[in-house]
Design an enzyme around this catalytic site. Structure first.
Site, PDB file in Angstrom:
ATOM      1  N   ARG A  14      37.751 -48.147  -5.215  1.00  0.00           N
ATOM      2  CA  ARG A  14      36.298 -48.120  -5.029  1.00  0.00           C
ATOM      3  C   ARG A  14      35.775 -49.526  -4.654  1.00  0.00           C
ATOM      4  NH1 ARG A  14      31.679 -50.559  -6.532  1.00  0.00           N
ATOM      5  NH2 ARG A  14      32.422 -50.740  -8.665  1.00  0.00           N
ATOM      6  N   ASP A  15      35.776 -50.423  -5.609  1.00  0.00           N
ATOM      7  CA  ASP A  15      35.174 -51.740  -5.364  1.00  0.00           C
ATOM      8  C   ASP A  15      35.932 -52.517  -4.289  1.00  0.00           C
ATOM      9  OD1 ASP A  15      33.352 -53.745  -5.710  1.00  0.00           O
ATOM     10  OD2 ASP A  15      33.791 -54.137  -7.810  1.00  0.00           O
ATOM     11  N   HIS A 211      33.203 -55.550 -16.315  1.00  0.00           N
ATOM     12  CA  HIS A 211      33.640 -55.559 -14.912  1.00  0.00           C
ATOM     13  C   HIS A 211      33.478 -56.992 -14.399  1.00  0.00           C
ATOM     14  CE1 HIS A 211      33.782 -53.697 -10.790  1.00  0.00           C
ATOM     15  NE2 HIS A 211      33.024 -54.748 -10.489  1.00  0.00           N
ATOM     16  N   HIS A 213      34.437 -60.287 -11.651  1.00  0.00           N
ATOM     17  CA  HIS A 213      34.914 -60.771 -10.357  1.00  0.00           C
ATOM     18  C   HIS A 213      35.460 -62.177 -10.538  1.00  0.00           C
ATOM     19  CE1 HIS A 213      33.346 -57.765  -7.293  1.00  0.00           C
ATOM     20  NE2 HIS A 213      32.996 -57.251  -8.454  1.00  0.00           N
ATOM     21  N   CYS A 244      36.615 -62.088  -0.117  1.00  0.00           N
ATOM     22  CA  CYS A 244      35.946 -62.451   1.128  1.00  0.00           C
ATOM     23  C   CYS A 244      36.897 -63.184   2.061  1.00  0.00           C
ATOM     24  CB  CYS A 244      34.744 -63.331   0.795  1.00  0.00           C
ATOM     25  SG  CYS A 244      33.988 -64.034   2.243  1.00  0.00           S
ATOM     26  N   ASN A 253      37.522 -58.530  -7.226  1.00  0.00           N
ATOM     27  CA  ASN A 253      37.633 -58.318  -8.672  1.00  0.00           C
ATOM     28  C   ASN A 253      38.786 -59.146  -9.220  1.00  0.00           C
ATOM     29  OD1 ASN A 253      36.982 -55.266  -7.476  1.00  0.00           O
ATOM     30  ND2 ASN A 253      35.784 -55.870  -9.234  1.00  0.00           N
TER      31      ASN A 253
HETATM   32 ZN    ZN Z   1      32.340 -55.230  -8.584  1.00  0.00          ZN
END
Ligand code: ZN
Length: 315
Positions: A14-15, A211, A213, A244, A253
């Site tokens: 997903r992420d 969650h 990053h 990125c 993440n």
């Molecule tokens: Zn995220």
């Protein structure tokens, strides 16, 4: 979580996949999920029920959920941005859904195109819908406080707002709240403070997941800080997918392989076989030739004599 100490919740499908340009084929998503579950990962966020025109990478989420539900022992979760998404997620058969409520209202407007009160209204409608279902068909529902540690648009966010929104989500009938460092602004001291404050408001058992990053390299330090405050579910992404391209390894993440290595080496049981997980990394890398995957453990290999489970704790 009977025979594990920490639940590693994989969010790469997903992420990770929503943040990269390549659209992974449905077949390759299924292979990834199947292989990661076979490596011992017990919870996977398999996609997001968002409009296809916004995120074409997530167009097959319904099919992916149905497939993932055939894997024994796997908890299948998905992100839902609104009532329609939640209805679709329930129809596909998710075990759990997560709705992001951005503490930064500017971010909320740009991400979901909704103000706080509009998002909260969706949450209320979703809860009512869940309640109308037969008890066995009700998925878990988490309200996730995103940008809880800072926002790229607003900068600092107010802890008071985090707390009041957390309370509101619980009042509306969410099963639990989660905290997200969507922007990678958090530091370990802040993680500890905010977890304590939120638990104080919503109750210990209603905040169990975080969650994170790795935007500024503090991902694992933040994970450890969260564990020390009693958090038992940590989100992470295989190969840190979603980083990125202009800042290698930066905005994805926290990396599942590195997180599992840390937990495993500390003697905390995750139920995951690290060598098998590294094989999954190689497989996924093969299906994403144009994307970078990150992670120290995969790059360096396992330490000499490493055995899964508690390696190194006797020193
Ligand atoms: Zn995220």
């Amino acid at each position: 979580m009977t025979n594990i100490d920490v639940l590693v919740s994989e969010v790469g499908p997903r992420d990770g996949l929503q943040s990269i340009e390549t659209i992974m084929s449905t077949e390759n998503k299924k292979r990834w999920i199947r292989a990661e579950a076979a490596a011992g990962v017990r919870e996977i966020e398999v996609g997001s029920f968002v409009p296809v025109k916004l995120l074409p990478q997530m167009a097959d989420t319904g099919e992916i959920v149905k497939y993932a539900k055939t894997i024994p022992g796997l908890t299948v979760t998905a992100l839902v941005p609104n009532f329609i998404g939640a209805k679709n997620a329930i129809e596909a058969g998710v075990d759990k859904m997560c709705l992001p409520l951005s503490v930064s209202e500017t971010h909320s407007r740009s991400n979901l195109r909704k103000s706080h009160s509009e998002v909260l209204k969706e949450v209320g409608n979703i809860v009512q819908y869940i309640k109308s279902l037969e008890e066995t068909k009700r998925p878990g529902f988490e309200g996730n406080l995103s940008t809880a540690f800072g926002c790229t648009m607003e900068g600092k966010v107010s802890e008071k707002t985090v707390l009041s929104l957390g309370v509101r989500l619980m009042e509306l009938g969410c099963d639990e709240v989660g905290l997200s460092d969507t922007t990678g602004y958090a530091n370990p001291a802040q993680i500890k403070r905010l977890i304590r404050l939120v638990k104080n408001e919503v109750g210990e058992k209603h905040l169990t997941s975080i969650h994170l990053h790795n935007t500024r390299g503090l991902g694992l330090a933040n994970a450890l800080a969260a564990l020390e405050e009693g958090i038992s579910t940590l989100d992470s992404s295989l190969g840190g997918i979603g980083g990125c391209p202009f800042a290698p390894g930066a905005s994805g993440n926290i990396v599942t392989e590195d997180l599992v290595f840390m937990l495993d080496a500390m003697g905390l049981r995750t139920g995951i076989n690290l060598e098998a997980l590294i094989e999954v990394n190689r497989m996924v890398k093969g299906s994403l030739p144009k994307e970078e995957l990150y992670g120290f453990t995969v790059d360096s290999g396992l330490p000499k004599g490493y055995q899964n489970g508690g390696w190194g704790i006797t020193g």
